[in-house]
Structures are given as C-alpha cells and as structure tokens.
Design a protein around this motif. Structure first.
Motif, PDB file in Angstrom:
ATOM      1  N   HIS A  39      38.974  51.677  38.584  1.00  0.00           N
ATOM      2  CA  HIS A  39      38.999  50.640  39.740  1.00  0.00           C
ATOM      3  C   HIS A  39      40.173  49.777  39.590  1.00  0.00           C
ATOM      4  N   MET A  40      40.690  49.180  40.746  1.00  0.00           N
ATOM      5  CA  MET A  40      41.546  47.872  40.758  1.00  0.00           C
ATOM      6  C   MET A  40      40.723  46.914  41.437  1.00  0.00           C
ATOM      7  N   VAL A  41      41.132  45.474  40.961  1.00  0.00           N
ATOM      8  CA  VAL A  41      40.349  44.561  41.628  1.00  0.00           C
ATOM      9  C   VAL A  41      41.482  43.689  42.347  1.00  0.00           C
ATOM     10  N   ILE A  42      41.240  43.123  43.380  1.00  0.00           N
ATOM     11  CA  ILE A  42      42.236  42.486  44.502  1.00  0.00           C
ATOM     12  C   ILE A  42      41.574  41.367  44.957  1.00  0.00           C
ATOM     13  N   ILE A  43      42.275  40.324  44.897  1.00  0.00           N
ATOM     14  CA  ILE A  43      42.030  39.029  45.850  1.00  0.00           C
ATOM     15  C   ILE A  43      43.102  38.564  46.644  1.00  0.00           C
ATOM     16  N   GLY A  44      42.521  38.110  47.905  1.00  0.00           N
ATOM     17  CA  GLY A  44      43.580  37.372  49.015  1.00  0.00           C
ATOM     18  C   GLY A  44      43.050  37.079  50.082  1.00  0.00           C
ATOM     19  N   CYS A  71      35.537  38.379  34.468  1.00  0.00           N
ATOM     20  CA  CYS A  71      35.309  36.961  34.911  1.00  0.00           C
ATOM     21  C   CYS A  71      35.934  36.578  35.942  1.00  0.00           C
ATOM     22  N   THR A  72      35.304  35.995  36.806  1.00  0.00           N
ATOM     23  CA  THR A  72      35.935  35.143  37.985  1.00  0.00           C
ATOM     24  C   THR A  72      35.528  33.741  37.863  1.00  0.00           C
ATOM     25  N   GLU A  73      36.390  32.863  38.555  1.00  0.00           N
ATOM     26  CA  GLU A  73      36.192  31.408  38.650  1.00  0.00           C
ATOM     27  C   GLU A  73      36.409  31.045  40.036  1.00  0.00           C
ATOM     28  N   TYR A  74      35.278  30.126  40.433  1.00  0.00           N
ATOM     29  CA  TYR A  74      35.426  29.607  41.973  1.00  0.00           C
ATOM     30  C   TYR A  74      34.821  28.169  41.675  1.00  0.00           C
ATOM     31  N   ASN A  75      35.888  27.043  41.936  1.00  0.00           N
ATOM     32  CA  ASN A  75      35.755  25.769  42.078  1.00  0.00           C
ATOM     33  C   ASN A  75      35.072  25.272  40.693  1.00  0.00           C
ATOM     34  N   GLY A  76      35.532  25.823  39.589  1.00  0.00           N
ATOM     35  CA  GLY A  76      35.368  25.418  38.192  1.00  0.00           C
ATOM     36  C   GLY A  76      34.072  26.149  37.752  1.00  0.00           C
ATOM     37  N   PRO A  83      33.521  35.444  47.480  1.00  0.00           N
ATOM     38  CA  PRO A  83      34.925  35.544  48.232  1.00  0.00           C
ATOM     39  C   PRO A  83      35.675  34.160  47.927  1.00  0.00           C
ATOM     40  N   GLY A  84      37.019  34.560  47.657  1.00  0.00           N
ATOM     41  CA  GLY A  84      38.007  33.243  47.345  1.00  0.00           C
ATOM     42  C   GLY A  84      38.052  32.979  45.785  1.00  0.00           C
ATOM     43  N   ALA A  85      37.095  33.546  44.943  1.00  0.00           N
ATOM     44  CA  ALA A  85      37.263  33.248  43.453  1.00  0.00           C
ATOM     45  C   ALA A  85      38.516  33.889  42.841  1.00  0.00           C
ATOM     46  N   GLU A  86      39.119  33.411  41.848  1.00  0.00           N
ATOM     47  CA  GLU A  86      40.038  33.840  41.122  1.00  0.00           C
ATOM     48  C   GLU A  86      39.586  34.658  39.848  1.00  0.00           C
ATOM     49  N   VAL A  87      40.376  35.821  39.618  1.00  0.00           N
ATOM     50  CA  VAL A  87      40.037  36.548  38.479  1.00  0.00           C
ATOM     51  C   VAL A  87      40.294  35.807  37.214  1.00  0.00           C
ATOM     52  N   ARG A  88      39.682  35.336  36.372  1.00  0.00           N
ATOM     53  CA  ARG A  88      39.967  34.638  34.978  1.00  0.00           C
ATOM     54  C   ARG A  88      40.518  35.695  34.080  1.00  0.00           C
ATOM     55  N   GLN A  89      39.779  36.966  33.740  1.00  0.00           N
ATOM     56  CA  GLN A  89      39.886  37.738  32.604  1.00  0.00           C
ATOM     57  C   GLN A  89      39.400  38.960  32.726  1.00  0.00           C
ATOM     58  N   ILE A  90      39.737  40.234  32.335  1.00  0.00           N
ATOM     59  CA  ILE A  90      38.947  41.448  32.529  1.00  0.00           C
ATOM     60  C   ILE A  90      39.137  42.007  31.156  1.00  0.00           C
ATOM     61  N   SER A 134      38.676  34.866  52.909  1.00  0.00           N
ATOM     62  CA  SER A 134      39.292  35.091  51.647  1.00  0.00           C
ATOM     63  C   SER A 134      38.248  36.449  51.191  1.00  0.00           C
ATOM     64  N   PHE A 135      38.815  37.057  50.328  1.00  0.00           N
ATOM     65  CA  PHE A 135      38.145  38.234  49.770  1.00  0.00           C
ATOM     66  C   PHE A 135      38.460  38.236  48.379  1.00  0.00           C
ATOM     67  N   LEU A 136      37.453  38.891  47.593  1.00  0.00           N
ATOM     68  CA  LEU A 136      37.421  39.497  46.307  1.00  0.00           C
ATOM     69  C   LEU A 136      36.791  41.039  46.312  1.00  0.00           C
ATOM     70  N   ARG A 137      37.789  41.880  46.272  1.00  0.00           N
ATOM     71  CA  ARG A 137      37.390  43.283  46.387  1.00  0.00           C
ATOM     72  C   ARG A 137      37.863  44.202  45.215  1.00  0.00           C
TER      73      ARG A 137
END
Length: 631
Positions: free
Chosen positions: A211-216, A252-257, A239-246, A221-224
């Motif tokens: 797999h690949m993980v994509i945000i945008g 791990c994703t992070e959204y608004n802390g 949707p809209g979360a940032e990828v913190r670590q794989i 906003s998507f997390l796919r």
C-alpha cells in the motif's frame, strides 16, 4: 438630513450601493461608456535602467542525507527554490561544513527529494511550472532525461513503495504518480480524490506492505490508502489528519492534537496504549518556540534548517549549532517594493520570508534572515515612523521591524511577530496601506480550501491587531488602498488550494475606519479585479483592460477607460496622475483621462515605488529598475 438621504438613494440606484445607517446594502451592476485614451509618446520606447539584483535568499523546501559515492563522506542535502530562476541542490559535508551547488536541469525548485541507495541516485520532484521528475547519478553528478506528466506543475514528495516503485503526489491534478527506477518511466495511477475540485495529493507515504498512504484536498480533505496490487483507493481514519509515523506495527495519524493508530495490514483502528511513547522525534523546538523538521545524521545528531541558516543539534535535542549555508546566496524574484523617506528601496522576495533594502544610488543592498517562523512570503510593506510593518503568507502574520535596532527574530524581539489572523485568513493578497485613522490596514484571502477574505488593522501605538472576516462573503480581498477618509478594496474569486470561482461577481467596496462597508458595487461575472489605488479624489479600479474611475466625493463611478492592456502595479505620482504598469508604462491623468506618457517595459510589472525626490523604481523578476526621466 432627509434631502441628504434622498441624494444617497439616487446615486445608489444609478451607480452601485451606498451603505448608511438607514439604507440597506444592495448590489446593482452598471455599465459606463468606455472611452479610449490618447498617447503622447510612442510605445516601445525604452526609458529605464537596471539598478541591481538586490533580493537574495535561500528558500529551502526539502532536505535529505546520504553517503556520497564520490568521496564516501556524509552529505546533508538542501533543495533550494529560486524564484525568477532555476533551483539548485546544496550539498553540505556534515563534518567539514563545506558546500557544493548543483543546478537542477529545470524548474524553480523542489519539495521532493528521495535518495535511492541501491541505484546511487537522488530523485528530485520539482515545482512550480513543470512538475519534473529529475534523477541524478551521484557518482558522476549527471542527470537523466527529465520526466513529467502533462499539466502537472508540482510534485510534492516522493516515497518508496514495497514494490520497488517510487510514488508521488501532484498539483493541480491530484494524481498519484509512479516512477520506475529501472526503466526511468513515469506514469499516473489516477486521481486520488473523487472530488473534482480537490487539486492536491499533497503527501505520499510508503512503509506499508502492498500500500501507499496519501493525504490531501483542499475543497475537501482526505486520508486514503492505495492498494498497489488492485490499483484502487480507499478511505480510512479521519479526513484531514496528518500521518505522524508508519512502522511495521502501526500507522499513527494526528488530527487537532489527537492521535489515532491503525493496523498496517488491515487498516483497522487499534489501541494506542503504549504506542505514543514509541513515536520518533521528527521535529525540534528552537529557541524561538518554533518546531523545525529535522533529519538524523550518522553520528546520531540531528540536522535541519532555520531561516537562512542550517543547524546541527545533539542527539538529545540539546545544544544547537546554527551555521550559515556555505554557498553564495542567489538572486531571487522581487515580490514587493516600497521607498522610504531617504530614497532607500525596501522589498521582499517572491518566495521565502526575507526582505531587503537597496541604495539605488550605488546599487548596494542588504538582505535579512527570515522575518517570521511561518513559511511563505511577505506581501504587504508599510513604513511608519521609521518602522517597517509587514504582512505575510502563509501564517496570516503581522510583523513589525525597526531597522535602527539589532536583529533578533529568534527571540521575537526585532522583527516582532504580532497577533496572527490565521487560520481564518492566511494570504495578504490586498497588500498593506496606511489608513486615514493612522492604522496599518491589510487585505486578506481566507484559509486553504475556503473562498473568502477579510481585513485587518494594526494600531501602531499599541501594536494590537483587529480583524474583520468576509466583508464581501466568499471573496478574497485582491487590492486595498486608502485616502484621508476611507479604505477602499476590491475582491475576486481566487482562493488558496481551490480553482477560481467563476460564479462570483467581483466587488469594489468602501470601508470606514470604524469597521463597516459604506458602499459596494458588483461587477459582472467574468470580470476579475486586482490592485486598486486612491489618487486625486479618485480610486483606480482595473478590470481586465479597462480602468474604472470611482469618485470619492460623489461616491460613484464616473469614467471607464480602455487601457489596451491589463494593469499591474499602480503608483500615485502627484495629486492628479498615476503610473499604471502592465506590459507598458502608462501615465494617466485621473481628471482628464489622458495618457501623458507611454514606454515599453521588460515584462508585466506588478510592483513599483516612487521616492520623495520623484524617482520611479519598479521590479521585474530579479532586477530592480529605475525610470531614466522623472514623470
């Protein structure tokens, strides 16, 4: 009082809308007769001289580290974006500090860097005109043939997939690209988002088998995730979360802390108990309170970039060693220029948070380090009582700088960042002007993925910031000016991260210093507005090749002139005349509508300044020019 109200109503019905306490805001589109303009001088006559290339800075978009096959030494690599020219790579020896510069084969710069040790190659994904995929053989320092996907302007980042292919996201097509390092080919795996208004597949992550993980986004906003085998996309997480670590054990994703954890095999949510402590440090807090991206070196220490410098930090994030980037600073394109009372020219770069000053008498110049912690660039500049007030994208920042005091940006002393208007407002598209109330006024565009705009005001005595959101709903402020009574602004349908909104009627509006619209006029759909200028009791409002003149006393549009070109910078020359820059320089008498002078320019000019002695300067690309004769 009654007679006065009747007069106001009559004008509103004829020319637009005047807003008083008794009269509601209405919008009436009007058409004035167009009038041509006479030329006294022939076009295509050169009347300017290059002064200097005073704007110089580094604008580091990406970084990586590798062992250089040329000499076996560790190199910290920076990707430098050069507005107005071609970007380059900077190789820094992590032990000796020596630097090497290598120019990209094409494009302004690059966010995306990926080292492929098995191939001895460095991949570079460029911006902002071509979206090239460049491949550099590190041993020979030679480039392979550039690759690109038609219509894509940016490649945001590059990530290695479990299939040995390299994947990257794009703008404006929101694609997932796949690069084959064996065959040196670039293909599209399709749009990541089903929403046609989403233009950004911003960041792509590998590390998940198959797999690949994509945000945008940014209309949505998507997390796919992308399944490599089936070439299909699916959503997971917030949707809209940032990828913190794989890792092998979790995503791990992070959204608004808040953190979320997922199984990398099934993408099902899992408990984060005991996992948060395992998250790696990928940013470092500096003395200014900002968090900077960092990369780990072979020694265990960290490296990163802070403004116009790079730094090395101890493995525990303790001692910080700030160093100058050890290569010449290149000339970069000029975004904004103004003149001070002594005839010095001040300006800002088109990309990168730096400013400069230039003595046009001898061409000597000074360049700053970054004026604030956010990325982006300075749009607005206004001098008041020997202090320089700045407005900057992308953090919605207001900044004040005193050139007479020592530079101390890291401690937010000088320049000092005041209250931000982000996240509601982020891009000061309307620039900055001194208002009739003595305040510093700026026009803004809204946050990414939002059509809208606003105004802000700095009180110079207290440095307090006030702001107003969406005075014309759903439209950004494209230009702002002021006279002794009002602030005037124009709007349009541009937005950060979204296509232009063709459904809007762009507006011209009059704003009181107390904070309300007192007049507004809507232009027909399809008419786009930009800069505006108050001069001689008129406000110049360019719309395409036409120049509309608004009378500030009658509060009505009184003329429409065919300028035969689109307008860029507007500069008041005296109480009746304005310099109008485009592909040619036109000098317009706002009372008679006559053109007093016309000369060809090196290109379409969007910024210019007049000194107190009457000398006119303008910028095009990296060069500051002076008009040879006073107008």
């Amino acid at each position: 009082m009654a007679a006065g109200c009747a007069t106001l109503k009559s004008r509103a019905a004829s020319y637009g809308s005047i807003v008083t306490d008794r009269i509601p805001i209405t919008t009436i589109i009007f058409n004035l007769p167009k009038r041509g303009i006479r030329r006294f001088m022939g076009a295509n006559v050169k009347h300017y001289t290059a002064v200097a290339e005073p704007c110089r800075n580094f604008n580091i978009l990406g970084m990586t580290v590798f062992i250089d096959p040329q000499d076996g030494r560790e190199k910290f690599v920076l990707s430098n974006c050069i507005e107005g020219s071609t970007g380059n790579l900077i190789f820094i020896d992590t032990e000796t500090g020596r630097g090497e510069v290598l120019q990209l084969p094409g494009d302004t710069g690059a966010w995306a860097l990926l080292y492929l040790p098995q191939y001895g190659r460095l991949l570079v994904g460029t911006c902002e005109s071509y979206g090239y995929l460049h491949s550099l053989d590190l041993k020979s320092r030679t480039w392979a043939k550039p690759l690109r996907h038609e219509n894509e302007l940016y490649i945001w980042n590059l990530a290695l997939g479990s299939d040995g292919m390299v994947y990257g996201g794009t703008y404006p097509g929101c694609l997932l690209l796949r690069y084959d390092p064996e065959r040196h080919t670039l293909d599209s795996m399709g749009r990541v988002s089903d929403n046609p208004r989403d233009q950004y597949s911003r960041t792509v992550y590998g590390g998940v088998p198959g797999h690949m993980v994509i945000i945008g986004g940014y209309d949505s906003s998507f997390l796919r995730a992308y399944h490599i085998g089936t070439r299909s996309f699916f959503d997971f997480g917030t949707p809209g979360a940032e990828v913190r670590q794989i890792t092998d054990d979790f995503i791990c994703t992070e959204y608004n802390g808040s953190f979320e954890f997922f199984d990398p095999k099934t993408f099902s949510p899992i408990s984060g108990e005991g996992l948060i402590e395992q998250l790696e440090m990928n940013r470092l807090a500096l003395p200014d309170g900002s968090n900077r991206p960092i990369i780990k070196l072979a020694s265990g220490s960290w490296a990163g970039v802070c403004g116009q410098d790079y730094f090395l930090a101890d493995a525990d994030g303790g001692r910080l060693d700030l160093r100058s980037i050890p290569v010449p600073t290149p000339p970069t394109a000029i975004h904004t220029v103004i003149a001070d009372d002594n005839g010095m020219i001040w300006g800002a770069t088109e990309f990168g948070q730096t400013i400069f000053s230039c003595n046009p008498e001898d061409g000597t110049y000074w360049n700053s380090s970054n004026v604030c912690n956010s990325g982006g660039e300075v749009y607005g500049m206004q001098l008041l009582e020997s202090k320089l007030y700045l407005s900057a994208y992308a953090g919605g920042d207001h900044i004040v700088y005193d050139p007479q005091q020592p530079w101390d940006q890291l401690n937010n002393i000088n320049p000092k960042t005041l209250r931000s208007v982000a996240p509601d407002l982020i891009r000061p598209t309307g620039r900055t002007n001194l208002g009739p109330d003595g305040g510093i006024w700026t026009g803004w565009s809204a946050s990414y993925g939002t059509y809208g705009g606003g105004l802000s005001r700095i009180d110079p005595s207290t440095q307090e910031v006030s702001s107003w959101y969406d005075p014309i709903p759903g439209q950004q402020v494209s230009g702002l000016t002021a006279d002794k009574k009002h602030i005037y602004f124009a709007t349009n349908g541009y937005a950060s991260g979204l296509p232009y909104n063709d459904d809007v009627n762009c507006h011209f509006a009059v704003w009181s210093p107390e904070g309300r619209v007192v007049f507004k006029h809507a232009f027909p759909q399809g008419v786009k507005l930009g800069f505006v200028l108050a001069v001689g009791g008129r406000v110049l409002v360019p719309a395409g090749s036409e120049m509309h003149l608004f009378d500030t006393h009658s509060m009505a549009f009184v003329d429409s002139i065919d300028m035969e070109q689109s307008s860029g910078a507007l500069v008041a020359l005296d109480s009746e005349r304005a310099a109008v820059f485009g592909k040619d320089l036109l000098v317009l008498n706002v009372r008679t509508g006559r053109l007093e002078r016309n000369c060809e320019l090196p290109g379409h000019v969007h910024t210019a300044a007049l000194t107190k002695s009457g000398d006119l300067y303008f910028a095009w690309k990296t060069i500051l020019y002076r008009l040879n004769a006073k107008l």
